[in-house]
Design an enzyme around this catalytic site. Structure first.
Site, mmCIF file in Angstrom:
data_model
loop_
_atom_site.group_PDB
_atom_site.id
_atom_site.type_symbol
_atom_site.label_atom_id
_atom_site.label_comp_id
_atom_site.label_asym_id
_atom_site.label_seq_id
_atom_site.Cartn_x
_atom_site.Cartn_y
_atom_site.Cartn_z
ATOM 1 N N GLY A 4 -31.461 -21.975 12.144
ATOM 2 C CA GLY A 4 -32.094 -23.176 12.665
ATOM 3 C C GLY A 4 -31.188 -24.387 12.599
ATOM 4 N N ALA A 5 -31.785 -25.531 12.264
ATOM 5 C CA ALA A 5 -31.039 -26.782 12.231
ATOM 6 C C ALA A 5 -29.997 -26.812 11.114
ATOM 7 C CB ALA A 5 -32.007 -27.954 12.075
ATOM 8 N N ALA B 69 -33.556 -14.624 28.886
ATOM 9 C CA ALA B 69 -32.532 -14.727 27.850
ATOM 10 C C ALA B 69 -31.151 -14.329 28.366
ATOM 11 C CB ALA B 69 -32.921 -13.867 26.650
ATOM 12 N N LYS C 181 -28.621 -16.857 12.638
ATOM 13 C CA LYS C 181 -28.894 -18.246 12.999
ATOM 14 C C LYS C 181 -29.953 -18.804 12.059
ATOM 15 C CE LYS C 181 -29.866 -16.678 17.026
ATOM 16 N NZ LYS C 181 -30.391 -16.588 18.426
ATOM 17 N N ALA D 186 -25.445 -21.683 10.915
ATOM 18 C CA ALA D 186 -25.411 -20.235 11.143
ATOM 19 C C ALA D 186 -24.348 -19.616 10.256
ATOM 20 C CB ALA D 186 -25.128 -19.919 12.608
ATOM 21 N N ASP E 91 -30.088 -18.830 23.430
ATOM 22 C CA ASP E 91 -29.269 -18.228 24.477
ATOM 23 C C ASP E 91 -27.961 -19.007 24.647
ATOM 24 O OD1 ASP E 91 -31.455 -16.542 24.911
ATOM 25 O OD2 ASP E 91 -32.289 -17.881 26.434
ATOM 26 N N ASP F 284 -34.487 -24.784 30.256
ATOM 27 C CA ASP F 284 -33.765 -23.752 29.509
ATOM 28 C C ASP F 284 -32.255 -23.876 29.649
ATOM 29 O OD1 ASP F 284 -36.447 -22.825 29.469
ATOM 30 O OD2 ASP F 284 -35.755 -20.776 29.203
ATOM 31 N N TYR G 96 -47.586 -15.698 30.396
ATOM 32 C CA TYR G 96 -46.664 -14.791 31.089
ATOM 33 C C TYR G 96 -47.404 -13.988 32.168
ATOM 34 C CZ TYR G 96 -43.097 -15.433 27.453
ATOM 35 O OH TYR G 96 -42.167 -15.950 26.596
#
Length: 344
Positions: free
Chosen positions: A234-235, A46, A232, A238, A264, A300, A117
């Site tokens: 989402g779509a 991140a 935030k 914000a 991020d 990412d 992970y």
């Protein structure tokens, strides 16, 4: 809100980002991890994602962390440094490995999405309040942190508590909650993350990770201390709470390639506009545009739009912004803004 860190010292940068980065393995095709025959190597973390996007956008940025004294650590340091990030304060640990993770190609929100992970006992998990050089960490106009670091180990949590403690002369502390339930085990993550967020000046939190709270206003009621709170949604967009002002900006429509890295990238866009002294509405739009860049690539990290390109889009009137739809390749600065503004 204006970053208050020192501006004239020779070692000062715009942003210091502290946290773990890992080598990521992205699948060559959709399907279960058990069925994917090969993977492409990338990087993911991140804080380092934020650092890379900000550096690519023209800011001076330092990444502070620990990686193993191994080939994967070499890859992380060289790749992140290749974005223009200062990696001189990344420590190499000869006794602990660099973290790794594998993921499926699907949307993280889907039931079929898998992440594996390999970060327990990683070099970064050994960070502590006595580990990074205080001058290197605090020599930025902004210090960017996330809740992921707090989940890595007890010593990492001590470090986060130290860095979010309110004290005179500290830089503006930016904190992305980044609640990842799988990292916390039996720890009371909501309480820990709320306490850390209360010590920050600028907080990013997704409404879907905000401890079961169902409105931006409820999140603000739970976190009244930060000068700026970004929720935030989402779509949809914000909402920013800054002192007594509340500002909502819808997100543009995006043809999503992969729903990774967007949070991020949003933080990087918002921080970039903050460093440039932009008003809150423009800070939100820059965040949305950086998120759209991440959403329209497989990994990412994405190439951000050129500053002039982003500024043209941010300056659109509300009606044109509402018609904006962004797809793969939209960050190519040779495209004109009006080529991207179209009705559905």
């Amino acid at each position: 809100m204006t970053p208050t860190g020192p501006c004239n010292a020779p070692d000062v940068v715009d942003v210091v980002a502290l946290g773990e980065s890992m080598v990521t393995f992205l699948p060559s095709r959709p399907g279960r991890l058990a069925d994917v025959p090969s993977f492409t190597r990338g990087i993911g973390g991140a804080e380092s994602n934020v650092a890379c996007v900000l550096a690519a956008a023209g800011h001076s940025v330092r990444w502070v962390s620990r990686v193993g004294a191994d080939a994967f650590g070499d890859h992380l340091v060289e790749t992140i440094g290749g974005y223009g990030v200062d990696v001189a304060h990344v420590r190499r640990d000869p006794g602990r490995p660099t973290g790794l993770y594998f993921r499926t190609a699907g949307d993280r929100a889907g039931d079929a999405h898998e992440v594996a992970y390999y970060r327990t006992g990683s070099a970064a998990s050994a960070m502590s309040a006595t580990d990074p050089a205080p001058a290197a960490v605090r020599a930025g106009r902004v210090l960017h942190l996330s809740g992921i670091t707090a989940a890595l180990s007890g010593t990492c949590l001590d470090l986060m508590r130290d860095l979010t403690a309110r004290r005179p002369g500290r830089p503006l502390v930016s904190f992305d909650v980044n609640h990842r339930p799988g990292l916390w085990g039996g720890t009371d993550a909501p309480t820990v993350l709320r306490d850390l967020a209360r010590g920050a000046d600028l907080v990013f939190v997704g409404q879907d990770e905000a401890w079961g709270l169902h409105s931006a206003e409820a999140v603000r009621a739970a976190l009244p201390e930060p000068e700026v709170l970004v929720v935030k949604q989402g779509a949809a967009g914000a909402t920013v709470f800054e002192q007594r002002d509340v500002t909502f900006v819808p997100a543009p429509r995006v043809d999503v390639v992969a729903a990774v890295g967007a949070g991020d990238a949003f933080a990087a866009g918002f921080l970039s506009a903050t460093l440039r002294g932009r008003p809150v509405r423009e800070r939100l739009r820059h965040g949305h545009l950086m998120a759209a860049a991440a959403l329209t690539v497989p990994g990412d990290l994405a190439t951000p739009p050129a500053r002039e390109h982003a500024d043209r889009l941010v300056a659109l009137d509300d009606a044109a912004w509402g018609r904006l739809r962004l797809g793969p390749g939209w960050t190519d600065e040779t495209q004109r803004a009006d080529e991207e503004v179209r009705t559905s």
